[in-house]
Design a protein around this motif. Structure first.
Motif, PDB file in Angstrom:
ATOM      1  N   ALA A 179       0.826  -1.217   0.000  1.00 19.96           N
ATOM      2  CA  ALA A 179       0.000   0.000   0.000  1.00 19.96           C
ATOM      3  C   ALA A 179       0.858   1.264   0.000  1.00 19.96           C
ATOM      4  O   ALA A 179       0.406   2.325  -0.427  1.00 19.96           O
ATOM      5  N   ARG A 180       2.091   1.139   0.444  1.00 14.31           N
ATOM      6  CA  ARG A 180       2.968   2.298   0.558  1.00 14.31           C
ATOM      7  C   ARG A 180       3.775   2.585  -0.705  1.00 14.31           C
ATOM      8  O   ARG A 180       4.407   3.635  -0.803  1.00 14.31           O
ATOM      9  N   MET A 235      -4.613   5.631  -0.840  1.00 17.38           N
ATOM     10  CA  MET A 235      -4.871   4.201  -1.017  1.00 17.38           C
ATOM     11  C   MET A 235      -6.192   3.836  -0.357  1.00 17.38           C
ATOM     12  O   MET A 235      -6.431   4.164   0.794  1.00 17.38           O
ATOM     13  N   GLN A 236      -7.052   3.170  -1.120  1.00 14.97           N
ATOM     14  CA  GLN A 236      -8.377   2.788  -0.639  1.00 14.97           C
ATOM     15  C   GLN A 236      -8.488   1.316  -0.291  1.00 14.97           C
ATOM     16  O   GLN A 236      -9.161   0.941   0.658  1.00 14.97           O
ATOM     17  N   ARG A 237      -7.843   0.477  -1.103  1.00 14.49           N
ATOM     18  CA  ARG A 237      -8.046  -0.971  -0.941  1.00 14.49           C
ATOM     19  C   ARG A 237      -6.788  -1.700  -1.414  1.00 14.49           C
ATOM     20  O   ARG A 237      -6.314  -1.464  -2.508  1.00 14.49           O
ATOM     21  N   VAL A 238      -6.280  -2.571  -0.573  1.00 18.81           N
ATOM     22  CA  VAL A 238      -5.160  -3.434  -0.944  1.00 18.81           C
ATOM     23  C   VAL A 238      -5.480  -4.834  -0.438  1.00 18.81           C
ATOM     24  O   VAL A 238      -5.516  -5.069   0.765  1.00 18.81           O
ATOM     25  N   GLU A 239      -5.758  -5.733  -1.359  1.00 17.43           N
ATOM     26  CA  GLU A 239      -6.034  -7.129  -1.025  1.00 17.43           C
ATOM     27  C   GLU A 239      -5.038  -7.986  -1.777  1.00 17.43           C
ATOM     28  O   GLU A 239      -4.928  -7.882  -3.002  1.00 17.43           O
ATOM     29  N   ILE A 240      -4.299  -8.807  -1.054  1.00 15.62           N
ATOM     30  CA  ILE A 240      -3.283  -9.658  -1.662  1.00 15.62           C
ATOM     31  C   ILE A 240      -3.463 -11.087  -1.160  1.00 15.62           C
ATOM     32  O   ILE A 240      -3.432 -11.321   0.045  1.00 15.62           O
ATOM     33  N   ASP A 241      -3.665 -12.003  -2.092  1.00 18.23           N
ATOM     34  CA  ASP A 241      -3.721 -13.435  -1.801  1.00 18.23           C
ATOM     35  C   ASP A 241      -2.415 -14.006  -2.363  1.00 18.23           C
ATOM     36  O   ASP A 241      -2.343 -14.398  -3.535  1.00 18.23           O
ATOM     37  N   GLU A 299      -6.451   2.953  -5.642  1.00 19.38           N
ATOM     38  CA  GLU A 299      -6.044   4.242  -5.087  1.00 19.38           C
ATOM     39  C   GLU A 299      -6.963   5.326  -5.633  1.00 19.38           C
ATOM     40  O   GLU A 299      -7.238   5.353  -6.834  1.00 19.38           O
ATOM     41  N   THR A 300      -7.439   6.201  -4.749  1.00 15.25           N
ATOM     42  CA  THR A 300      -8.227   7.350  -5.195  1.00 15.25           C
ATOM     43  C   THR A 300      -7.261   8.458  -5.584  1.00 15.25           C
ATOM     44  O   THR A 300      -6.396   8.847  -4.795  1.00 15.25           O
ATOM     45  N   ARG A 301      -7.413   8.925  -6.816  1.00 13.55           N
ATOM     46  CA  ARG A 301      -6.564   9.977  -7.359  1.00 13.55           C
ATOM     47  C   ARG A 301      -7.427  11.166  -7.738  1.00 13.55           C
ATOM     48  O   ARG A 301      -8.659  11.090  -7.694  1.00 13.55           O
ATOM     49  N   GLU A 302      -6.769  12.221  -8.123  1.00 10.62           N
ATOM     50  CA  GLU A 302      -7.482  13.462  -8.463  1.00 10.62           C
ATOM     51  C   GLU A 302      -8.567  13.235  -9.511  1.00 10.62           C
ATOM     52  O   GLU A 302      -9.645  13.825  -9.458  1.00 10.62           O
ATOM     53  N   ASP A 303      -8.305  12.351 -10.478  1.00 16.32           N
ATOM     54  CA  ASP A 303      -9.258  12.102 -11.568  1.00 16.32           C
ATOM     55  C   ASP A 303     -10.123  10.860 -11.348  1.00 16.32           C
ATOM     56  O   ASP A 303     -10.742  10.363 -12.272  1.00 16.32           O
TER      57      ASP A 303
END
Length: 147
Positions: free
Chosen positions: A32-33, A43-49, A60-64
């Motif tokens: 996430a970093r 960063m909104q969501r990080v899912e790792i399997d 990730e939420t960005r300006e656009d």
């Protein structure tokens, strides 16, 4: 039309161990970093399997708007090789990304190869720049303690 992928190769040398650099790619808190993270985004969501056949979702939420990245793990050979796919659409297989890490002195060297789909060849320079940013950000994050 050429149906061979465009190969993008970038490398970075790290003072951290090969194990630490490798693990950063599969640890949600660390990923996430740096992974697909921008300086202005949140960063909104990080899912790792983290298993062969497992996958990831990083949003990730960005300006656009939201930037979502999806993929599947094809090879996991800690701490030397990680192969995964990358797609912006979960319904598509995506490009193949290979991360190879070799010990170098008291640190390691990471070589990343992105097999960019032919229809996106015009984005090769932008993609290379993005990976260079990601690898440099990883170096910065490895030098910082986790909060």
């Amino acid at each position: 039309m050429n149906d061979a992928p465009t190969l993008i190769r970038v490398s970075h040398r790290y003072t951290a161990s090969a194990e630490r650099v490798f693990d950063a790619w599969l640890d949600p808190q660390m990923a996430a970093r740096f992974l697909y993270a921008t300086d202005q985004g949140r960063m909104q969501r990080v899912e790792i399997d983290a298993r062969v056949g497992g996958g990831y979702v990083i949003v990730e939420t960005r300006e656009d708007g939201d930037a979502a990245h999806y993929g599947r793990y094809l090879e996991i050979e800690r701490p030397h090789r990680l192969v995964f796919t990358l797609s912006l659409d979960p319904a598509q297989a995506g490009d193949r990304i290979t991360v190879e890490i070799q010990r170098a002195g008291d640190g390691c060297e990471l070589q990343l190869t992105h097999e960019l789909a032919p229809q996106y060849a015009q984005y090769a320079d932008r993609t290379e720049s993005g990976w260079r940013h990601i690898l440099a950000t990883l170096a910065q994050r490895l030098a910082q303690p986790l909060h």
